[in-house]
Design a protein around this motif. Structure first.
Motif, PDB file in Angstrom:
ATOM      1  N   LEU A 119       0.830  -1.208   0.000  1.00  0.00           N
ATOM      2  CA  LEU A 119       0.000   0.000   0.000  1.00  0.00           C
ATOM      3  C   LEU A 119       0.865   1.259   0.000  1.00  0.00           C
ATOM      4  N   LEU A 120       1.938   1.235   0.784  1.00  0.00           N
ATOM      5  CA  LEU A 120       2.860   2.372   0.780  1.00  0.00           C
ATOM      6  C   LEU A 120       3.487   2.565  -0.611  1.00  0.00           C
ATOM      7  N   TRP A 158       3.310   5.835  -3.138  1.00  0.00           N
ATOM      8  CA  TRP A 158       4.477   6.499  -3.714  1.00  0.00           C
ATOM      9  C   TRP A 158       4.360   6.607  -5.227  1.00  0.00           C
ATOM     10  N   LYS A 159       3.946   5.523  -5.874  1.00  0.00           N
ATOM     11  CA  LYS A 159       3.911   5.492  -7.332  1.00  0.00           C
ATOM     12  C   LYS A 159       2.796   6.353  -7.908  1.00  0.00           C
ATOM     13  N   THR A 160       1.666   6.404  -7.206  1.00  0.00           N
ATOM     14  CA  THR A 160       0.498   7.108  -7.737  1.00  0.00           C
ATOM     15  C   THR A 160       0.519   8.585  -7.401  1.00  0.00           C
ATOM     16  N   THR A 176       7.303  -0.401   6.309  1.00  0.00           N
ATOM     17  CA  THR A 176       8.100   0.515   5.497  1.00  0.00           C
ATOM     18  C   THR A 176       9.256  -0.216   4.833  1.00  0.00           C
ATOM     19  N   GLY A 177       9.911  -1.110   5.576  1.00  0.00           N
ATOM     20  CA  GLY A 177      10.979  -1.913   4.985  1.00  0.00           C
ATOM     21  C   GLY A 177      10.465  -2.776   3.853  1.00  0.00           C
ATOM     22  N   ALA A 178       9.268  -3.373   4.047  1.00  0.00           N
ATOM     23  CA  ALA A 178       8.667  -4.168   2.976  1.00  0.00           C
ATOM     24  C   ALA A 178       8.352  -3.305   1.763  1.00  0.00           C
ATOM     25  N   ALA A 179       7.946  -2.052   2.001  1.00  0.00           N
ATOM     26  CA  ALA A 179       7.638  -1.150   0.895  1.00  0.00           C
ATOM     27  C   ALA A 179       8.878  -0.870   0.051  1.00  0.00           C
ATOM     28  N   PHE A 180      10.001  -0.625   0.693  1.00  0.00           N
ATOM     29  CA  PHE A 180      11.239  -0.368  -0.052  1.00  0.00           C
ATOM     30  C   PHE A 180      11.679  -1.597  -0.829  1.00  0.00           C
ATOM     31  N   LEU A 181      11.559  -2.759  -0.224  1.00  0.00           N
ATOM     32  CA  LEU A 181      11.923  -3.991  -0.932  1.00  0.00           C
ATOM     33  C   LEU A 181      11.020  -4.207  -2.147  1.00  0.00           C
ATOM     34  N   LEU A 182       9.723  -3.977  -1.979  1.00  0.00           N
ATOM     35  CA  LEU A 182       8.779  -4.157  -3.087  1.00  0.00           C
ATOM     36  C   LEU A 182       9.019  -3.131  -4.187  1.00  0.00           C
TER      37      LEU A 182
END
Length: 301
Positions: A79-80, A84-86, A292-298
């Motif tokens: 979701l994070l 960021w992308k949108t 947040t860490g998962a968001a950066f990895l994704l």
């Protein structure tokens, strides 16, 4: 974590689903609406065993709760990443600058809101979700009514030429990672578990179909260059000749993004408490750091 009403539970589900739908990228068509609606029906069938378990007074075992917790953390990161992308498409220049500092700042602000919500409890989150959902429904309904009444219906048959029902069905399932959080929140609601499950997924399927068809009608001629069709549809829609609703949509998008992540973080905090009762301090902060860490990895992947 205190309990919530069926209406509050449905509002939480609605906000998360609509936010993920607004971030949907790529071509869409009438077959997309059918695939997403079918996906909602399958997801409802998958959740029903948990609803029956809760109705009998049971709860998932430790192994199931561990899987759900990991799933929620990954989906919170997703979701994070979506936000960021949108952000560029909804004209948030600071967040869309692409820098690490901008992403960390936005994530930090969302984390502060989630920390506050977690301290207030699920009941406060549920009450706020009802208000946020109502405002969003009003905004999206204006866009949908305008599109359905003023656009060429032949665009539906001409759109999505390269799409297949099976592919869009899988795409709908991939865009519904919040189902783990729904399972957790379902166990906290005070209403009928089975009825609330059926109502929530019926609303989800209907909302997906209406919003996707609306986006197809509005962006049919420029679908090839519309990176985020639903966001583009909101920008192009002009229900009142002298005024557009870009500003209202921007507010709805931001609020829905925060609430969608807050619901997932609240569900993860609840599960963490069930699995590790002794871990009380910094539980919510730990969950948000992991998301947040998962968001950066994704985002890298």
């Amino acid at each position: 974590m205190n309990s919530i009403t069926g209406k509050q539970f449905c509002a939480m589900v609605f906000i998360g689903d609509v936010f993920a739908l607004l971030c949907l990228a790529g071509d869409i068509g009438a077959v997309t609406a059918a695939g997403f609606a079918a996906g909602s029906a399958v997801q409802m069938i998958a959740v029903l065993p948990f609803a029956l378990l809760y109705r009998r007074g049971g709860k998932p075992g430790k192994a199931a709760e561990t899987v759900l917790l990991l799933w929620i953390i990954i989906w919170g990161g997703a979701l994070l990443t979506m936000q960021w992308k949108t952000s560029g498409a909804v004209n948030i220049p600071f967040e869309s600058s692409g820098g690490l500092g901008a992403k960390l700042t936005v994530s930090g602000l969302i984390a502060l809101v989630c920390l506050y919500i977690s301290s207030a409890g699920a009941k406060a989150l549920g009450r706020a979700s009802v208000i946020a959902a109502a405002v969003g429904v009003l905004c999206l309904a204006v866009v949908a009514v305008s599109a359905l009444s003023a656009h060429d219906w032949e665009k539906l048959s001409a759109s999505g030429g390269g799409l297949t029902f099976g592919g869009e069905f899988i795409r709908g399932l991939r865009a519904s990672g919040g189902i783990a959080g729904y399972i957790v929140m379902l166990g906290l609601n005070r209403g009928s578990f089975v009825r609330n499950t059926a109502v929530c997924f019926a609303v989800k399927g209907t909302a997906c179909a209406v919003l996707i068809l609306t986006a197809v009608l509005v962006t049919g001629d420029i679908m090839a260059i519309a990176e985020f069709p639903l966001v583009t549809a909101a920008h192009l829609s002009q229900p009142i000749p002298s005024q557009r609703i870009d500003s209202l949509f921007l507010i709805v998008f931001a609020v829905y993004g925060v609430f969608a992540i807050a619901v997932q973080s609240a569900a993860a905090v609840h599960l963490a408490g069930e699995l590790l009762p002794a871990f009380r301090r910094f539980r919510c902060l730990t969950v948000l750091v992991l998301m947040t860490g998962a968001a950066f990895l994704l985002s890298l992947w």
